[in-house]
Design an enzyme around this catalytic site. Structure first.
Site, PDB file in Angstrom:
ATOM      1  CE1 TYR A 152    -108.270  90.534 -45.109  1.00 34.63           C
ATOM      2  CE2 TYR A 152    -107.700  90.535 -42.788  1.00 34.63           C
ATOM      3  CZ  TYR A 152    -108.428  90.021 -43.831  1.00 34.63           C
ATOM      4  OH  TYR A 152    -109.317  89.002 -43.602  1.00 34.63           O
ATOM      5  N   PRO A 169    -119.085  88.826 -38.462  1.00 37.17           N
ATOM      6  CG  PRO A 169    -118.281  88.898 -36.257  1.00 37.17           C
ATOM      7  CD  PRO A 169    -117.844  89.042 -37.695  1.00 37.17           C
ATOM      8  N   GLY A 227    -122.060  91.311 -40.039  1.00 31.97           N
ATOM      9  CA  GLY A 227    -122.487  91.610 -41.408  1.00 31.97           C
ATOM     10  C   GLY A 227    -121.713  92.739 -42.055  1.00 31.97           C
TER      11      GLY A 227
END
Length: 315
Positions: A52, A208, A210
């Site tokens: 990340y 969670p 989307g």
């Protein structure tokens, strides 16, 4: 509010916060403030990963939170992940050491194999010619050594299908504590959920909601009519209902946001529930995987010749 959070129990005995802050695609310059806000609101799990590119900033904020006595290290659950370039057994401990240095921590609470895929060391980005044969058993042995050392208090996997998880459980000396996968009302992962429960592996949901802030994914999860109908009837936001659905399914959720208002809203999911008759309606929602892993698939150069093969038919 911090006391309101609920926990799941891992197969190591550790308490695993039911709601955590995701940091995937949280831009440097924003992620630090998001982590600080989340911890002050009551979040006790921060989900990180080396790929990340923001662990240094998160580390600086964690250090300050500990120094200012906002939270104790032992009360925070920190997850990080092994990237695909570091699957060689000798590279695994070095990768965790880099993450620990960046996060300014002596240990992580959970360390995950990010994807069941290997990429040539030193590769930037993911090109088909850099994909290598996968050897999860060797990588897992190196992960087990990190668990033995105490630098990773628990170990697990991410993006593993039911079959890949079953294969790993067959040979693991230390079984994975967690499988972190995409999961939301539009991708329920029913088969994997049942398998994880039967084996004592905790399923943790990334995206969670989307991933509504993601430009390269077409996501309508929060626009689903059933989700919105339930939200309206309960006086909650669609995001809150999607997260509460996850908790009632029995898995943890990792919503990502850098907006303090939404970080707070996403945490307000503990003192209410979705009634059974409404919950049953979620079974009618059409299913579609958003994160296909197509970047790891190539008909000649990858060990995975198709998306079906990567997920062992769970698509």
């Amino acid at each position: 509010m911090a006391n309101a959070i609920t926990f799941f129990k891992l197969n190591t005995g550790a308490k695993f916060p039911s709601v955590g802050l995701g940091t995937w695609q949280a831009s440097p310059g924003l992620v630090g403030d998001a982590v600080a806000a989340a911890v002050k609101i009551g979040y006790r799990h921060i989900d990180c990963a080396q790929i990340y590119g923001n662990e240094k900033e998160i580390g600086a904020v964690l250090k300050k939170l500990f120094e200012d006595r906002v939270v104790k290290r032992e009360d925070l659950f920190i997850t990080s992940k092994l990237w695909c370039t570091d699957h060689d057994p000798q590279d695994v401990p070095e990768a965790l050491n880099r993450t620990l240095k960046d996060l300014q921590l002596e240990y992580v609470d959970l360390y995950l194999i990010h994807w069941p895929a290997r990429i040539k060391k030193g590769s930037v980005g993911i090109k088909p010619e850099n994909l290598l044969p996968v050897d999860i058993p060797s990588t897992w042995k190196a992960m087990e050594a990190l668990y033995d050392s105490g630098k990773a208090r628990a170990i697990g996997v991410s993006n593993f299908s039911t079959k890949k998880l079953a294969d790993l459980l067959e040979l693991a000396r230390v079984p994975p504590a967690v499988n972190q996968v995409e999961c939301h009302p539009s991708w329920r992962q029913t088969k994997l959920q049942e398998f994880c429960k039967s084996k004592g592996v905790h399923l943790s949901a990334y995206s969670p909601l989307g991933s509504p802030g993601t430009t390269w994914l077409k996501s309508d999860v929060l626009k689903n009519p059933i989700l919105n109908m339930v939200a309206e009837k309960l006086g909650k936001s669609p995001a809150q209902v999607a997260l509460r659905w996850g908790l009632q399914m029995g898995h943890s959720v990792l919503p990502k946001s850098t907006n303090e208002g939404r970080i707070k809203e996403n945490f307000n999911v503990f003192d209410w529930s979705i009634p059974d008759y409404m919950f049953a309606k979620f079974a009618e929602i059409e299913q579609a995987r958003l994160v296909t892993g197509s970047f790891l698939v190539h008909e000649t150069l990858s060990p995975y010749k198709s998306i079906e093969e990567l997920w062992d038919g769970e698509i």
